[in-house]
Write a protein that holds these residues in place. Structure first.
Motif, PDB file in Angstrom:
ATOM      1  N   PRO A 217       0.810  -1.228   0.000  1.00 23.18           N
ATOM      2  CA  PRO A 217       0.000   0.000   0.000  1.00 23.18           C
ATOM      3  C   PRO A 217       0.847   1.283   0.000  1.00 23.18           C
ATOM      4  O   PRO A 217       0.430   2.283  -0.561  1.00 23.18           O
ATOM      5  CB  PRO A 217      -0.797  -0.095   1.293  1.00 23.18           C
ATOM      6  CG  PRO A 217      -0.668  -1.482   1.773  1.00 23.18           C
ATOM      7  CD  PRO A 217       0.527  -2.085   1.153  1.00 23.18           C
ATOM      8  N   GLN A 221       0.341   4.186  -2.996  1.00 23.95           N
ATOM      9  CA  GLN A 221      -0.463   5.364  -2.644  1.00 23.95           C
ATOM     10  C   GLN A 221      -0.442   6.410  -3.760  1.00 23.95           C
ATOM     11  O   GLN A 221       0.620   6.842  -4.191  1.00 23.95           O
ATOM     12  CB  GLN A 221       0.056   5.989  -1.340  1.00 23.95           C
ATOM     13  CG  GLN A 221      -0.826   7.106  -0.798  1.00 23.95           C
ATOM     14  CD  GLN A 221      -2.186   6.578  -0.345  1.00 23.95           C
ATOM     15  OE1 GLN A 221      -2.280   5.697   0.488  1.00 23.95           O
ATOM     16  NE2 GLN A 221      -3.251   7.117  -0.935  1.00 23.95           N
TER      17      GLN A 221
ATOM     18  N   THR B 180      -8.875   4.275   0.989  1.00 25.72           N
ATOM     19  CA  THR B 180      -8.907   2.834   1.230  1.00 25.72           C
ATOM     20  C   THR B 180      -7.493   2.251   1.220  1.00 25.72           C
ATOM     21  O   THR B 180      -7.116   1.468   2.092  1.00 25.72           O
ATOM     22  CB  THR B 180      -9.786   2.174   0.142  1.00 25.72           C
ATOM     23  OG1 THR B 180     -11.148   2.445   0.464  1.00 25.72           O
ATOM     24  CG2 THR B 180      -9.578   0.694   0.060  1.00 25.72           C
ATOM     25  N   ASN B 181      -6.705   2.669   0.247  1.00 25.52           N
ATOM     26  CA  ASN B 181      -5.316   2.216   0.178  1.00 25.52           C
ATOM     27  C   ASN B 181      -4.554   2.630   1.437  1.00 25.52           C
ATOM     28  O   ASN B 181      -3.734   1.870   1.958  1.00 25.52           O
ATOM     29  CB  ASN B 181      -4.640   2.794  -1.067  1.00 25.52           C
ATOM     30  CG  ASN B 181      -3.202   2.338  -1.192  1.00 25.52           C
ATOM     31  OD1 ASN B 181      -2.929   1.196  -1.544  1.00 25.52           O
ATOM     32  ND2 ASN B 181      -2.258   3.225  -0.864  1.00 25.52           N
ATOM     33  N   TYR B 182      -4.843   3.832   1.928  1.00 18.60           N
ATOM     34  CA  TYR B 182      -4.156   4.297   3.137  1.00 18.60           C
ATOM     35  C   TYR B 182      -4.511   3.410   4.343  1.00 18.60           C
ATOM     36  O   TYR B 182      -3.655   3.074   5.163  1.00 18.60           O
ATOM     37  CB  TYR B 182      -4.500   5.765   3.417  1.00 18.60           C
ATOM     38  CG  TYR B 182      -3.679   6.338   4.550  1.00 18.60           C
ATOM     39  CD1 TYR B 182      -2.306   6.526   4.413  1.00 18.60           C
ATOM     40  CD2 TYR B 182      -4.268   6.653   5.769  1.00 18.60           C
ATOM     41  CE1 TYR B 182      -1.538   7.026   5.458  1.00 18.60           C
ATOM     42  CE2 TYR B 182      -3.509   7.153   6.817  1.00 18.60           C
ATOM     43  CZ  TYR B 182      -2.148   7.334   6.646  1.00 18.60           C
ATOM     44  OH  TYR B 182      -1.388   7.811   7.690  1.00 18.60           O
ATOM     45  N   LEU B 183      -5.773   3.005   4.428  1.00 17.27           N
ATOM     46  CA  LEU B 183      -6.191   2.085   5.501  1.00 17.27           C
ATOM     47  C   LEU B 183      -5.468   0.741   5.390  1.00 17.27           C
ATOM     48  O   LEU B 183      -5.066   0.161   6.393  1.00 17.27           O
ATOM     49  CB  LEU B 183      -7.707   1.864   5.460  1.00 17.27           C
ATOM     50  CG  LEU B 183      -8.601   3.020   5.907  1.00 17.27           C
ATOM     51  CD1 LEU B 183     -10.075   2.634   5.734  1.00 17.27           C
ATOM     52  CD2 LEU B 183      -8.335   3.390   7.371  1.00 17.27           C
ATOM     53  N   LEU B 184      -5.312   0.271   4.157  1.00 17.13           N
ATOM     54  CA  LEU B 184      -4.565  -0.985   3.977  1.00 17.13           C
ATOM     55  C   LEU B 184      -3.129  -0.806   4.463  1.00 17.13           C
ATOM     56  O   LEU B 184      -2.530  -1.723   5.025  1.00 17.13           O
ATOM     57  CB  LEU B 184      -4.573  -1.417   2.511  1.00 17.13           C
ATOM     58  CG  LEU B 184      -5.943  -1.760   1.912  1.00 17.13           C
ATOM     59  CD1 LEU B 184      -5.797  -2.193   0.458  1.00 17.13           C
ATOM     60  CD2 LEU B 184      -6.631  -2.852   2.712  1.00 17.13           C
ATOM     61  N   GLY B 185      -2.588   0.380   4.255  1.00 15.00           N
ATOM     62  CA  GLY B 185      -1.231   0.681   4.728  1.00 15.00           C
ATOM     63  C   GLY B 185      -1.142   0.627   6.250  1.00 15.00           C
ATOM     64  O   GLY B 185      -0.164   0.120   6.810  1.00 15.00           O
ATOM     65  N   ILE B 186      -2.169   1.150   6.928  1.00 13.42           N
ATOM     66  CA  ILE B 186      -2.184   1.084   8.399  1.00 13.42           C
ATOM     67  C   ILE B 186      -2.239  -0.385   8.837  1.00 13.42           C
ATOM     68  O   ILE B 186      -1.487  -0.807   9.716  1.00 13.42           O
ATOM     69  CB  ILE B 186      -3.390   1.865   8.973  1.00 13.42           C
ATOM     70  CG1 ILE B 186      -3.219   3.365   8.698  1.00 13.42           C
ATOM     71  CG2 ILE B 186      -3.537   1.603  10.472  1.00 13.42           C
ATOM     72  CD1 ILE B 186      -4.381   4.212   9.178  1.00 13.42           C
ATOM     73  N   ALA B 187      -3.137  -1.155   8.210  1.00 13.10           N
ATOM     74  CA  ALA B 187      -3.240  -2.583   8.552  1.00 13.10           C
ATOM     75  C   ALA B 187      -1.887  -3.268   8.364  1.00 13.10           C
ATOM     76  O   ALA B 187      -1.443  -4.043   9.214  1.00 13.10           O
ATOM     77  CB  ALA B 187      -4.309  -3.254   7.686  1.00 13.10           C
ATOM     78  N   GLU B 188      -1.230  -2.951   7.247  1.00 11.22           N
ATOM     79  CA  GLU B 188       0.075  -3.564   6.970  1.00 11.22           C
ATOM     80  C   GLU B 188       1.083  -3.246   8.078  1.00 11.22           C
ATOM     81  O   GLU B 188       1.821  -4.124   8.534  1.00 11.22           O
ATOM     82  CB  GLU B 188       0.619  -3.058   5.634  1.00 11.22           C
ATOM     83  CG  GLU B 188       1.907  -3.757   5.227  1.00 11.22           C
ATOM     84  CD  GLU B 188       2.485  -3.188   3.938  1.00 11.22           C
ATOM     85  OE1 GLU B 188       2.535  -1.940   3.797  1.00 11.22           O
ATOM     86  OE2 GLU B 188       2.894  -3.981   3.084  1.00 11.22           O
ATOM     87  N   LYS B 189       1.104  -1.981   8.520  1.00 11.13           N
ATOM     88  CA  LYS B 189       2.080  -1.591   9.552  1.00 11.13           C
ATOM     89  C   LYS B 189       1.774  -2.247  10.897  1.00 11.13           C
ATOM     90  O   LYS B 189       2.678  -2.680  11.607  1.00 11.13           O
ATOM     91  CB  LYS B 189       2.116  -0.067   9.692  1.00 11.13           C
ATOM     92  CG  LYS B 189       2.869   0.588   8.539  1.00 11.13           C
ATOM     93  CD  LYS B 189       2.903   2.106   8.710  1.00 11.13           C
ATOM     94  CE  LYS B 189       3.068   2.791   7.368  1.00 11.13           C
ATOM     95  NZ  LYS B 189       2.520   4.153   7.375  1.00 11.13           N
ATOM     96  N   ILE B 190       0.487  -2.313  11.251  1.00 13.12           N
ATOM     97  CA  ILE B 190       0.109  -2.970  12.518  1.00 13.12           C
ATOM     98  C   ILE B 190       0.543  -4.437  12.491  1.00 13.12           C
ATOM     99  O   ILE B 190       1.111  -4.951  13.462  1.00 13.12           O
ATOM    100  CB  ILE B 190      -1.422  -2.863  12.749  1.00 13.12           C
ATOM    101  CG1 ILE B 190      -1.793  -1.404  13.035  1.00 13.12           C
ATOM    102  CG2 ILE B 190      -1.874  -3.776  13.885  1.00 13.12           C
ATOM    103  CD1 ILE B 190      -3.297  -1.147  13.081  1.00 13.12           C
ATOM    104  N   LEU B 191       0.298  -5.103  11.384  1.00 12.30           N
ATOM    105  CA  LEU B 191       0.689  -6.512  11.266  1.00 12.30           C
ATOM    106  C   LEU B 191       2.208  -6.665  11.269  1.00 12.30           C
ATOM    107  O   LEU B 191       2.754  -7.568  11.914  1.00 12.30           O
ATOM    108  CB  LEU B 191       0.112  -7.112   9.974  1.00 12.30           C
ATOM    109  CG  LEU B 191      -1.418  -7.271   9.926  1.00 12.30           C
ATOM    110  CD1 LEU B 191      -1.887  -7.600   8.517  1.00 12.30           C
ATOM    111  CD2 LEU B 191      -1.877  -8.347  10.909  1.00 12.30           C
ATOM    112  N   ASP B 245      -2.075   8.380  15.748  1.00 10.47           N
ATOM    113  CA  ASP B 245      -2.687   8.564  14.428  1.00 10.47           C
ATOM    114  C   ASP B 245      -3.762   7.514  14.154  1.00 10.47           C
ATOM    115  O   ASP B 245      -4.863   7.826  13.702  1.00 10.47           O
ATOM    116  CB  ASP B 245      -1.637   8.365  13.324  1.00 10.47           C
ATOM    117  CG  ASP B 245      -0.808   9.606  13.120  1.00 10.47           C
ATOM    118  OD1 ASP B 245      -0.839  10.493  14.006  1.00 10.47           O
ATOM    119  OD2 ASP B 245      -0.128   9.672  12.083  1.00 10.47           O
ATOM    120  N   TYR B 246      -3.398   6.275  14.401  1.00  8.97           N
ATOM    121  CA  TYR B 246      -4.325   5.175  14.118  1.00  8.97           C
ATOM    122  C   TYR B 246      -5.518   5.224  15.069  1.00  8.97           C
ATOM    123  O   TYR B 246      -6.656   4.967  14.678  1.00  8.97           O
ATOM    124  CB  TYR B 246      -3.629   3.820  14.248  1.00  8.97           C
ATOM    125  CG  TYR B 246      -2.368   3.647  13.425  1.00  8.97           C
ATOM    126  CD1 TYR B 246      -2.061   4.524  12.381  1.00  8.97           C
ATOM    127  CD2 TYR B 246      -1.495   2.596  13.675  1.00  8.97           C
ATOM    128  CE1 TYR B 246      -0.911   4.349  11.625  1.00  8.97           C
ATOM    129  CE2 TYR B 246      -0.346   2.412  12.920  1.00  8.97           C
ATOM    130  CZ  TYR B 246      -0.047   3.307  11.906  1.00  8.97           C
ATOM    131  OH  TYR B 246       1.074   3.123  11.165  1.00  8.97           O
TER     132      TYR B 246
END
Lengths: 261, 261
Positions: A217, A221, B180-191, B245-246
Motif C-alpha cells: 500500500p 499510494q 482505502t489504500n491508506y487504511l490498507l497501509g495502516i493494517a500492513e504496519k500494525i501486522l 494517528d491510528y
C-alpha cells in the motif's frame, strides 16, 4: 499428512457454523450434533447434512463427538461455556477472532483451543476455504497438532497464533475491511446524490486493491494528497462543505497521507 | 455502430498515454505523433508501435492527426495548451479526471473535449480496457458523438459526464481508492510490528469488497462498531495507545459507523 476422520459437534448454527459444518462433512469428518437455542435454526442446518442431530440442550455427555466447536456471537460465549456439559476428555474450541482462549476455561475443562477462520461469512454464499487463513491455538501441544491437522484438511493456510496475535489480526482487519467498507459507503452516497451508481468505481477499486496487495500500500499510494496537490484538495473540501462528516475524514486522511508519502 | 478509423496524436508519454496509445492502435486507429518534453520517453513509447513519430516540439500544424490527446500531469496542462499549435479544425481533448474542459480553451480553439478513463495505470501492467468506464465530454454535440464512438471502440462502458460530474467522481474515487489504500497501509504496519504479512488479510479484503459491490456497503457493514460492541472497541483503542494517528482514525470511524448503522 495422514488423513484422519474427526468427530465433531457444533454449538451455534449461524454463518460460521453454516459454512464450517458443511466443509467439514465434505472433507470426510463426521458432525454429530448441532446445537441452537432456536431448534429450528439447528434443524435448518442439520437438513443440509447427512447424519447430524439438531439439539437445543447443552448436555453432550452422551455425544460421540470428541471436538466441540463454539460458533456463537462473542458475547454469548461465556453463557454457553457456563451451561455446557461435555464428555470426559473432550476438546473445546471457539471460532472467534476477538475472544481469548482463556474464555473457554472453567472447572473441569483443560483441553481448550481456538479455531478461527479469517473470513466474513454470509449464509447462501459459497466460500472457497482452500486459501482462507485458519488461525489455531491450543492449551496443549497435542491438541495444537490435532487442530492443525483438522484445519489442514480444509485449508492450505493454517497458522498457529496465540490470543494476543489474534487481537493484532482483528485490529488490522477492522482497518482493512470494516473501515474500508465504510469509505465505500461514503463514495456510494456522494455518487448517489448525483444519480451515479457505485459500479462506476468497480474497476478502479479492484485495481487499487490488487496493486496494494502486489506492491504494498505504501508504494501504491496515489491521489491529490500523495502528490501534494493542494489546489485539488481545496476544491474537494469546498465540494464537501455540506457534508461535515465526510470533510472531516477527507481532511484527516489528506494530512496523514501528505505526512507519510 | 460503424467502425471508423481515427487519426490521433498524443501529447504526453506517461502511464495514461502508454496504455491508451497501444489500445488505440490495437483497435485499428492510427497514432501519428507522440510528444514528450523528454524525447527519450516519446521514443520508448513510439518503439512499442508501428508508425508513430516521437516528437519534442508542440507544433502539430503539419500533422495528419485530427484528434489530439493531452495526457500530461494536471498541473502541466495549462503550459502545454499555451504552447500548442494545432492544424485548423482539430479536436483537442485531455484525459484528466480533475481538470475542467474549459482549461483547454484558448484563442482559436473551439473544438475541445475530455476523454477520461476511470482507472489507475502502471506502466508494464496490462489493463483490460473493455470494462473501464470512459467519461467523455465535448463542447460541440458532433464532437461528443465522435468521442463516444472512439471510446466505444475500446470499452463497453462509455459515459457522458460534464466537468462537474467528473469532480463528483473524483471525490468519490479519493474516498473509495486513495483513502482505502491508506487504511490498507495502516493494517500492513500494525501486522508488520508483529511479523505478520498483509497477505493474511487478502481473502477477507477481497470478500469484503465483493460483498460491498454486490449488496451495497451499507448492508455489508460489519465489525465491532456496527455491532455496538463497546468492549472490543475499548480493547482495540487500548491496543492502539502508542499509535495516536491510528487511534484517532479508529475512534472517528467507530463513532461514524455506530451512528450510521
Amino acid at each position: 499428512m495422514k488423513k484422519s476422520q474427526h468427530h465433531l459437534s457444533f454449538i451455534g448454527a449461524g454463518n460460521v457454523a453454516w459454512h464450517l459444518v458443511q466443509k467439514f462433512e465434505t472433507a470426510g469428518h463426521t458432525v454429530h450434533e448441532i446445537y441452537s437455542r432456536n431448534i429450528a435454526k439447528a434443524k435448518a442446518l442439520a437438513n443440509q447434512l447427512s447424519l447430524v442431530e439438531p439439539v437445543d440442550r447443552l448436555n453432550f455427555q452422551e455425544s460421540k463427538a470428541r471436538i466441540f466447536f463454539i460458533a456463537v456471537s462473542d458475547d454469548a460465549i461465556d453463557e454457553v461455556v457456563s451451561k455446557l456439559t461435555l464428555p470426559p476428555d473432550a476438546l473445546l474450541v471457539h471460532t472467534s477472532g476477538s475472544q481469548p482462549m482463556s474464555s473457554l476455561i472453567q472447572e473441569g475443562t483443560t483441553r481448550v483451543g481456538v479455531f478461527y477462520p479469517l473470513q466474513t461469512f454470509s449464509k447462501g454464499k459459497p466460500i472457497d476455504f482452500s486459501h482462507i487463513p485458519i488461525c489455531v491455538e491450543a492449551a496443549h501441544p497435542k491438541d495444537l497438532d490435532l487442530l492443525q491437522q483438522l484445519a489442514g484438511s480444509i485449508s492450505q493456510d493454517v497458522r498457529v497464533m496465540n490470543s494476543e496475535e489474534r487481537v493484532v489480526l482483528h485490529v488490522a482487519a477492522v482497518f482493512a475491511c470494516n473501515f474500508t467498507n465504510y469509505l465505500l459507503g461514503i463514495a456510494e452516497k456522494i455518487l448517489a446524490e448525483h444519480q451515479i451508481g457505485l459500479d462506476v468505481l468497480q474497476p478502479l477499486i479492484t485495481e487499487t486493491l490488487q496493486k496494494a496487495l502486489e506492491i504494498g500500500p505504501q508504494k501504491a499510494q496515489t491521489g491529490p494528497a500523495a502528490r501534494g496537490d493542494m489546489a485539488t484538495i481545496q476544491r474537494h473540501l469546498e465540494f464537501l462543505k455540506n457534508h461535515e462528516d465526510y470533510a472531516t475524514i477527507y481532511d484527516l486522511f489528506s494530512r496523514h497521507i501528505a505526512e507519510n508519502t
